[in-house]
Design a protein around this motif. Structure first.
Motif, PDB file in Angstrom:
ATOM      1  N   MET A   4       0.827  -1.202   0.000  1.00  0.00           N
ATOM      2  CA  MET A   4       0.000   0.000   0.000  1.00  0.00           C
ATOM      3  C   MET A   4       0.864   1.256   0.000  1.00  0.00           C
ATOM      4  SD  MET A   4      -3.066  -1.202  -0.091  1.00  0.00           S
ATOM      5  CE  MET A   4      -2.517  -2.642  -0.995  1.00  0.00           C
ATOM      6  N   GLN A   5       0.306   2.354  -0.502  1.00  0.00           N
ATOM      7  CA  GLN A   5       1.041   3.614  -0.630  1.00  0.00           C
ATOM      8  C   GLN A   5       1.346   4.217   0.748  1.00  0.00           C
ATOM      9  OE1 GLN A   5      -0.344   7.052  -0.130  1.00  0.00           O
ATOM     10  NE2 GLN A   5      -1.734   5.875   1.163  1.00  0.00           N
ATOM     11  N   SER A   6       2.143   5.289   0.787  1.00  0.00           N
ATOM     12  CA  SER A   6       2.633   5.831   2.061  1.00  0.00           C
ATOM     13  C   SER A   6       2.137   7.241   2.381  1.00  0.00           C
ATOM     14  CB  SER A   6       4.174   5.843   2.050  1.00  0.00           C
ATOM     15  OG  SER A   6       4.657   6.644   0.980  1.00  0.00           O
ATOM     16  N   LYS A   7       1.415   7.885   1.463  1.00  0.00           N
ATOM     17  CA  LYS A   7       1.006   9.281   1.683  1.00  0.00           C
ATOM     18  C   LYS A   7      -0.183   9.367   2.643  1.00  0.00           C
ATOM     19  CE  LYS A   7       2.248  10.700  -3.048  1.00  0.00           C
ATOM     20  NZ  LYS A   7       2.266   9.380  -3.709  1.00  0.00           N
ATOM     21  N   LEU A  58      -6.336  11.545  -9.872  1.00  0.00           N
ATOM     22  CA  LEU A  58      -6.578  12.980 -10.013  1.00  0.00           C
ATOM     23  C   LEU A  58      -6.387  13.696  -8.682  1.00  0.00           C
ATOM     24  CD1 LEU A  58      -7.434  15.423 -11.679  1.00  0.00           C
ATOM     25  CD2 LEU A  58      -9.829  14.818 -11.230  1.00  0.00           C
ATOM     26  N   ILE A  59      -6.868  13.100  -7.595  1.00  0.00           N
ATOM     27  CA  ILE A  59      -6.683  13.700  -6.266  1.00  0.00           C
ATOM     28  C   ILE A  59      -5.208  13.787  -5.924  1.00  0.00           C
ATOM     29  CG2 ILE A  59      -7.107  13.350  -3.796  1.00  0.00           C
ATOM     30  CD1 ILE A  59      -9.825  12.068  -4.663  1.00  0.00           C
ATOM     31  N   ASN A  60      -4.457  12.747  -6.227  1.00  0.00           N
ATOM     32  CA  ASN A  60      -3.001  12.780  -6.003  1.00  0.00           C
ATOM     33  C   ASN A  60      -2.345  13.882  -6.815  1.00  0.00           C
ATOM     34  OD1 ASN A  60      -1.390  10.600  -4.366  1.00  0.00           O
ATOM     35  ND2 ASN A  60      -3.252   9.586  -5.083  1.00  0.00           N
ATOM     36  N   PHE A  61      -2.802  14.066  -8.054  1.00  0.00           N
ATOM     37  CA  PHE A  61      -2.269  15.122  -8.915  1.00  0.00           C
ATOM     38  C   PHE A  61      -2.511  16.494  -8.301  1.00  0.00           C
ATOM     39  CE2 PHE A  61      -3.214  18.239 -12.291  1.00  0.00           C
ATOM     40  CZ  PHE A  61      -1.966  18.302 -12.916  1.00  0.00           C
ATOM     41  N   ILE A  62      -3.720  16.698  -7.786  1.00  0.00           N
ATOM     42  CA  ILE A  62      -4.078  18.002  -7.221  1.00  0.00           C
ATOM     43  C   ILE A  62      -3.375  18.258  -5.891  1.00  0.00           C
ATOM     44  CG2 ILE A  62      -6.004  19.344  -6.259  1.00  0.00           C
ATOM     45  CD1 ILE A  62      -7.821  17.908  -8.322  1.00  0.00           C
ATOM     46  N   PHE A 167      -6.166   8.041   4.321  1.00  0.00           N
ATOM     47  CA  PHE A 167      -6.709   8.744   5.478  1.00  0.00           C
ATOM     48  C   PHE A 167      -5.874   8.448   6.729  1.00  0.00           C
ATOM     49  CE2 PHE A 167     -10.459   8.247   2.706  1.00  0.00           C
ATOM     50  CZ  PHE A 167     -10.717   9.594   2.501  1.00  0.00           C
ATOM     51  N   LYS A 168      -5.705   9.468   7.532  1.00  0.00           N
ATOM     52  CA  LYS A 168      -4.841   9.395   8.715  1.00  0.00           C
ATOM     53  C   LYS A 168      -5.219   8.239   9.633  1.00  0.00           C
ATOM     54  CE  LYS A 168      -3.122  12.218  12.548  1.00  0.00           C
ATOM     55  NZ  LYS A 168      -3.200  13.551  13.218  1.00  0.00           N
ATOM     56  N   GLU A 169      -6.527   8.022   9.827  1.00  0.00           N
ATOM     57  CA  GLU A 169      -6.983   6.996  10.768  1.00  0.00           C
ATOM     58  C   GLU A 169      -6.684   5.579  10.304  1.00  0.00           C
ATOM     59  OE1 GLU A 169     -10.724   8.269   8.371  1.00  0.00           O
ATOM     60  OE2 GLU A 169      -8.891   9.187   9.179  1.00  0.00           O
ATOM     61  N   ASP A 171      -3.741   4.302   9.316  1.00  0.00           N
ATOM     62  CA  ASP A 171      -2.282   4.179   9.219  1.00  0.00           C
ATOM     63  C   ASP A 171      -1.819   2.726   9.216  1.00  0.00           C
ATOM     64  OD1 ASP A 171      -3.178   4.110  11.946  1.00  0.00           O
ATOM     65  OD2 ASP A 171      -1.088   4.289  12.578  1.00  0.00           O
ATOM     66  N   PHE A 172      -2.669   1.795   9.717  1.00  0.00           N
ATOM     67  CA  PHE A 172      -2.267   0.388   9.745  1.00  0.00           C
ATOM     68  C   PHE A 172      -2.151  -0.200   8.332  1.00  0.00           C
ATOM     69  CE2 PHE A 172      -6.728  -0.132   9.071  1.00  0.00           C
ATOM     70  CZ  PHE A 172      -6.945  -1.415   8.588  1.00  0.00           C
ATOM     71  N   LEU A 173      -2.694   0.505   7.342  1.00  0.00           N
ATOM     72  CA  LEU A 173      -2.644   0.025   5.961  1.00  0.00           C
ATOM     73  C   LEU A 173      -1.387   0.471   5.221  1.00  0.00           C
ATOM     74  CD1 LEU A 173      -6.327   0.808   4.835  1.00  0.00           C
ATOM     75  CD2 LEU A 173      -5.392  -1.436   5.415  1.00  0.00           C
ATOM     76  N   ARG A 174      -0.870   1.616   5.590  1.00  0.00           N
ATOM     77  CA  ARG A 174       0.188   2.249   4.785  1.00  0.00           C
ATOM     78  C   ARG A 174       1.516   1.486   4.846  1.00  0.00           C
ATOM     79  NH1 ARG A 174      -2.684   6.731   6.546  1.00  0.00           N
ATOM     80  NH2 ARG A 174      -1.414   7.024   8.408  1.00  0.00           N
ATOM     81  N   LYS A 175       2.131   1.403   3.677  1.00  0.00           N
ATOM     82  CA  LYS A 175       3.462   0.792   3.520  1.00  0.00           C
ATOM     83  C   LYS A 175       3.506  -0.666   3.975  1.00  0.00           C
ATOM     84  CE  LYS A 175       5.602   4.125   5.776  1.00  0.00           C
ATOM     85  NZ  LYS A 175       6.688   4.948   6.361  1.00  0.00           N
ATOM     86  N   VAL A 176       2.356  -1.335   3.936  1.00  0.00           N
ATOM     87  CA  VAL A 176       2.276  -2.737   4.325  1.00  0.00           C
ATOM     88  C   VAL A 176       1.923  -3.576   3.094  1.00  0.00           C
ATOM     89  CG1 VAL A 176       1.066  -4.436   5.764  1.00  0.00           C
ATOM     90  CG2 VAL A 176       1.575  -2.165   6.682  1.00  0.00           C
ATOM     91  N   SER A 177       2.521  -4.744   2.983  1.00  0.00           N
ATOM     92  CA  SER A 177       2.224  -5.656   1.888  1.00  0.00           C
ATOM     93  C   SER A 177       1.056  -6.559   2.291  1.00  0.00           C
ATOM     94  CB  SER A 177       3.453  -6.505   1.560  1.00  0.00           C
ATOM     95  OG  SER A 177       3.156  -7.458   0.573  1.00  0.00           O
ATOM     96  N   PHE A 178      -0.075  -6.410   1.574  1.00  0.00           N
ATOM     97  CA  PHE A 178      -1.257  -7.205   1.868  1.00  0.00           C
ATOM     98  C   PHE A 178      -1.519  -8.212   0.752  1.00  0.00           C
ATOM     99  CE2 PHE A 178      -2.256  -3.693   4.761  1.00  0.00           C
ATOM    100  CZ  PHE A 178      -2.760  -4.383   5.863  1.00  0.00           C
TER     101      PHE A 178
END
Length: 329
Positions: A4-7, A58-62, A167-169, A171-178
């Motif tokens: 998953m992405q890290s932003k 598109l949201i990432n672009f903006i 979304f900030k809440e 965070d358990f998803l970010r940068k993790v391989s699922f």
């Protein structure tokens, strides 16, 4: 498996989208058409829009200045406008599938242009074909159908989770391989809502292992904790076994013809046209990643169908090189 992405989106991300001036953005003419279409849905659906990969792009672009579609600048703007106008009422994962279908049409159009065809009518009317083009003195009616590989459907579930990870809440998803393991044969419209409900349950629980009725979602490092028994582990690993397919005719019947498959729909539509209309099918088939099918056997199997219309076939998929060919009527 996907990392998953890290932003993390800022709290005011929706305000940034609302205030973004597409006309002054530097996007190409075609991308402005696409962005304007997506923008109205983003402002309507808010957080839900992030579950769609194109709207997420598109949201990432903006917000973050990421890239946005750069592959379709050579298409006529009218072609894009008509294609997107046809699906303006679709929402959710159904919209994602329709968007995929439209971009398949765009790629087919690009290939036909390379073959010397020129578009002559952009207008989409009830019963008309997707692309009306000419070559020399003849006019051709091209109908484009595509058959997704099952891994495309699972990819959409990953996109769904990836969007929620912004979304900030979450965070358990970010940068993790699922990993995702479907407990059903395939993801389809009959079980789609149930499967999405289980994805929502996984995200709400905020635990990195979910074992539901329809699917399993888990941190790839914890696979052994989920599939404890030998039979469970063998069943999971077996899904990645590469099958060598000898009965290509049977495979085509099963995947492309039976149950109103894409080739069956092409055959039905061809009967509405006269020979002088030059009805021509374009079939895009993502061969499933777990199947090893000989290209020559695929081509021969299509020739033996003895269709009453010309057919362009585009095959490819995960771990499979693109293989395209023409089948004359």
């Amino acid at each position: 498996m996907r990392v998953m992405q890290s932003k993390v989106l800022p709290v005011n991300w929706l305000d940034l989208v609302r205030e973004f001036d597409i006309e002054k953005s530097g996007l190409s003419v075609n991308n402005k058409i696409i962005a304007n279409y997506l923008m109205s849905i983003i402002l309507e659906e808010k957080e839900k829009s992030l579950r769609n990969p194109l709207m997420g792009m598109l949201i990432n672009f903006i917000v973050f200045g990421g890239g946005f579609l750069g592959y379709y600048d050579n298409l006529p703007p009218e072609l894009i406008s008509e294609a997107f106008d046809e699906i303006k009422k679709q929402r959710g994962i159904y919209l994602d599938r329709e968007l995929h279908s439209r971009f398949v049409e765009f790629m087919t159009y690009q290939d036909l242009c390379k073959k010397g065809y020129q578009i002559i009518n952009y207008k989409r009317e009830d019963g008309s074909c997707d692309l009306i083009m000419s070559k020399g003195d003849d006019i051709y009616n091209f109908e484009v159908k595509f058959k997704e590989s099952p891994d495309v459907g699972i990819s959409r579930l990953f996109d769904y989770i990836d969007g929620c990870s912004l979304f900030k809440e979450n965070d358990f998803l970010r940068k993790v391989s699922f990993e995702i393991n479907l407990k059903v044969d395939a993801l389809n419209y009959g079980n789609l809502q149930s499967i999405l409900s289980e994805v929502d349950a996984f995200i709400t629980a905020k635990e990195d292992i979910y074992d539901g009725q329809f699917l399993q979602i888990f941190n790839s490092k914890k696979r052994s904790a989920l599939n404890r028994g030998v039979s469970q582990a063998a069943e999971y690993i077996g899904k990645f076994h590469i099958q060598v397919i000898d009965d290509v005719e049977g495979l085509i019947n099963e995947i492309l013809i039976n149950k109103d498959g894409p080739l069956s729909r092409l055959i039905k539509k061809s009967k509405r046209f006269k020979p002088e209309d030059n009805f021509t099918g374009c079939l895009v088939w993502g061969v499933p990643f777990h199947m090893d099918v000989d290209n020559d056997k695929i081509k021969q199997a299509f020739k033996e169908l003895r269709l009453n219309f010309d057919l362009f076939v585009y095959t490819g998929g995960v771990n499979r090189d693109e293989f395209n060919f023409f089948v004359p009527k």
